[in-house]
Design a protein around this motif. Structure first.
Motif, short mmCIF file in Angstrom:
data_model
loop_
_atom_site.label_atom_id
_atom_site.label_comp_id
_atom_site.label_asym_id
_atom_site.label_seq_id
_atom_site.Cartn_x
_atom_site.Cartn_y
_atom_site.Cartn_z
N ASP A 259 4.22 -8.75 5.87
CA ASP A 259 2.65 -8.03 4.35
C ASP A 259 1.50 -7.65 5.08
O ASP A 259 0.73 -6.87 4.72
CB ASP A 259 3.82 -7.82 3.82
CG ASP A 259 5.25 -7.39 3.31
OD1 ASP A 259 4.95 -6.42 3.50
OD2 ASP A 259 4.89 -8.18 2.11
N HIS A 260 1.21 -9.49 4.96
CA HIS A 260 -0.24 -9.18 5.26
C HIS A 260 -0.63 -8.73 6.49
O HIS A 260 -1.97 -7.79 6.80
CB HIS A 260 -0.74 -10.71 5.89
CG HIS A 260 -2.14 -11.14 6.34
ND1 HIS A 260 -3.66 -11.11 5.59
CD2 HIS A 260 -1.93 -11.29 7.76
CE1 HIS A 260 -4.46 -10.70 6.14
NE2 HIS A 260 -3.96 -11.61 7.24
N ALA A 264 -3.43 -5.44 6.71
CA ALA A 264 -4.22 -5.31 7.90
C ALA A 264 -4.40 -3.99 8.72
O ALA A 264 -6.19 -3.35 8.65
CB ALA A 264 -4.75 -6.89 8.08
N LEU A 265 -3.76 -3.64 8.81
CA LEU A 265 -3.83 -2.96 9.90
C LEU A 265 -3.73 -1.11 9.47
O LEU A 265 -4.44 -0.39 8.98
CB LEU A 265 -2.27 -2.56 10.46
CG LEU A 265 -2.27 -1.34 11.25
CD1 LEU A 265 -3.17 -1.28 12.85
CD2 LEU A 265 0.15 -1.11 12.12
N ALA A 266 -2.68 -1.68 8.06
CA ALA A 266 -3.60 0.28 7.45
C ALA A 266 -4.88 -0.40 6.35
O ALA A 266 -5.21 0.90 6.50
CB ALA A 266 -2.71 -0.30 6.09
N PHE A 267 -5.09 -0.95 6.28
CA PHE A 267 -7.12 -0.99 5.77
C PHE A 267 -7.93 -0.60 7.28
O PHE A 267 -8.76 0.41 6.84
CB PHE A 267 -7.70 -2.74 5.37
CG PHE A 267 -8.91 -2.82 5.25
CD1 PHE A 267 -9.27 -2.06 3.88
CD2 PHE A 267 -9.83 -2.74 6.55
CE1 PHE A 267 -10.50 -2.68 3.99
CE2 PHE A 267 -10.94 -3.25 6.34
CZ PHE A 267 -11.62 -2.86 4.63
N VAL A 268 -7.46 -0.33 8.44
CA VAL A 268 -8.10 -0.08 9.35
C VAL A 268 -8.07 1.06 9.35
O VAL A 268 -8.71 2.19 9.78
CB VAL A 268 -8.22 -1.36 10.57
CG1 VAL A 268 -8.77 -0.76 12.09
CG2 VAL A 268 -8.56 -2.76 10.30
N PRO A 272 -1.88 3.90 3.02
CA PRO A 272 -2.01 3.07 2.45
C PRO A 272 -0.95 1.88 2.71
O PRO A 272 -0.19 2.55 4.06
CB PRO A 272 -0.79 3.76 1.27
CG PRO A 272 -1.38 4.96 1.17
CD PRO A 272 -1.82 5.32 2.68
N PRO A 273 -0.52 0.75 2.51
CA PRO A 273 0.10 -0.14 3.28
C PRO A 273 1.99 0.05 2.84
O PRO A 273 1.81 0.58 1.69
CB PRO A 273 -0.26 -1.52 2.92
CG PRO A 273 -0.64 -1.11 1.81
CD PRO A 273 -1.42 -0.41 1.91
N ASN A 274 2.15 -0.31 3.51
CA ASN A 274 3.86 0.13 2.80
C ASN A 274 4.93 -1.79 3.51
O ASN A 274 4.58 -2.41 4.37
CB ASN A 274 5.19 0.59 4.57
CG ASN A 274 6.27 0.47 4.07
OD1 ASN A 274 6.92 0.67 3.17
ND2 ASN A 274 7.20 1.21 4.96
N PHE A 275 5.07 -2.07 1.99
CA PHE A 275 5.52 -3.06 1.87
C PHE A 275 6.48 -3.51 1.82
O PHE A 275 7.30 -3.03 1.36
CB PHE A 275 4.79 -4.40 1.07
CG PHE A 275 2.88 -4.59 1.15
CD1 PHE A 275 2.16 -5.07 1.83
CD2 PHE A 275 2.52 -3.81 -0.31
CE1 PHE A 275 1.23 -5.43 1.31
CE2 PHE A 275 1.09 -3.96 0.17
CZ PHE A 275 -0.07 -4.76 1.06
#
Length: 278
Positions: A259-260, A264-268, A272-275
């Motif tokens: 998830d971390h 980080a990838l989603a931020f770059v 939105p991240p997919n947890f």
């Protein structure tokens, strides 16, 4: 798609919608006053939801316009007038104390230590032990019409289900004493000002708004949220050095999760991240 969880009683209902587990007091004819079946229902629902990887957030609420009125005073009076113990209650003092201790652990302690965020949604009154149970949640959402009252002084009782502890943590010792001894009826706005509730939502559409809040919270990283709650609970009773050591342990654990890496990838990638909880 919703699915039900068997609590063994109609007094307390439980279901899962998406990533949210929903526990509902269901004695509207008694303003959702507590019963022995309610305690057993919590004891059935909470472990099931804790073990369910689909459940990331738990919502506790009430049917029929109230959250929970606390102990069933009518039943108490009926037993008093009949000159005996309430059904299912031990007669001896020590047995009675041990019995209540067990009930409190099934509900308030279990909610406080539950390994996922717990949100209490108050569509109306939360009184006595009902307020104590709401305070055991991590976050409280209240409808505009909601009323909060400690209530114990009004029935000549000292209080249970952790209200004295939770209230002292939230408002400080002096205000907690005032609220217990004088038992004022607090509006949702007054409760918000004191910090007893986190948000006040409109009466119209309150149930859906509270559920939407939980669904939004459930999109966040589950492992991080669990360890955040662990850190915050520990901070209530430990010294700074202990807190720092525990934070270091949990921080390193979360930074090594999938998830971390996804966050980080989603931020770059500016998305939105997919947890996934891994």
């Amino acid at each position: 798609m919703a699915r039900d969880i068997d609590t063994g009683t109609d007094d307390l209902l439980a279901r899962v919608e998406g990533n949210v587990g929903i526990i509902t007091f269901n004695r509207p004819e008694r303003r959702n006053a507590l019963s022995d079946a309610v305690y057993d229902g919590f004891d059935a629902a909470l472990p099931t939801m804790a073990a369910d990887p689909d459940v990331r957030v738990v919502l506790v609420t009430g049917n029929g316009g109230a959250f929970c009125a606390g102990g069933d005073v009518k039943q108490m009076n009926d037993a008093n007038q009949a000159g005996g113990q309430r059904a299912g209650r031990p007669a001896g003092l020590d047995d009675g104390i041990n019995h209540l201790r067990g009930l409190q652990r099934k509900v308030s302690l279990a909610l406080h230590e539950f390994p996922k965020p717990v949100i209490a949604a108050l569509p109306g009154a939360a009184a006595g032990a009902g307020l104590s149970i709401a305070l055991a949640a991590d976050i409280r959402l209240a409808a505009e019409r909601a009323v909060l009252v400690t209530a114990f002084a009004n029935v000549g009782a000292s209080g249970d289900f952790g209200g004295s502890w939770f209230l002292t943590q939230l408002v400080g010792p002096a205000k907690a004493r005032e609220l217990y001894w004088t038992s004022p009826k607090l509006s949702s706005a007054e409760a918000l000002e004191l910090g007893l509730v986190n948000q006040v939502l409109p009466d119209d559409g309150f149930d859906q708004a509270a559920l939407d809040y939980c669904h939004a919270l459930a999109t966040r990283a589950p492992i991080a949220q669990r360890l955040m709650k662990e850190n915050l609970n520990r901070a209530l009773t430990c010294d700074l050095a202990t807190a720092l050591d525990a934070e270091a342990t949990n921080m390193v654990r979360t930074m090594r999760t999938a998830d971390h890496k996804e966050a980080a990838l989603a931020f770059v990638e500016k998305r939105p991240p997919n947890f996934t909880g891994t």
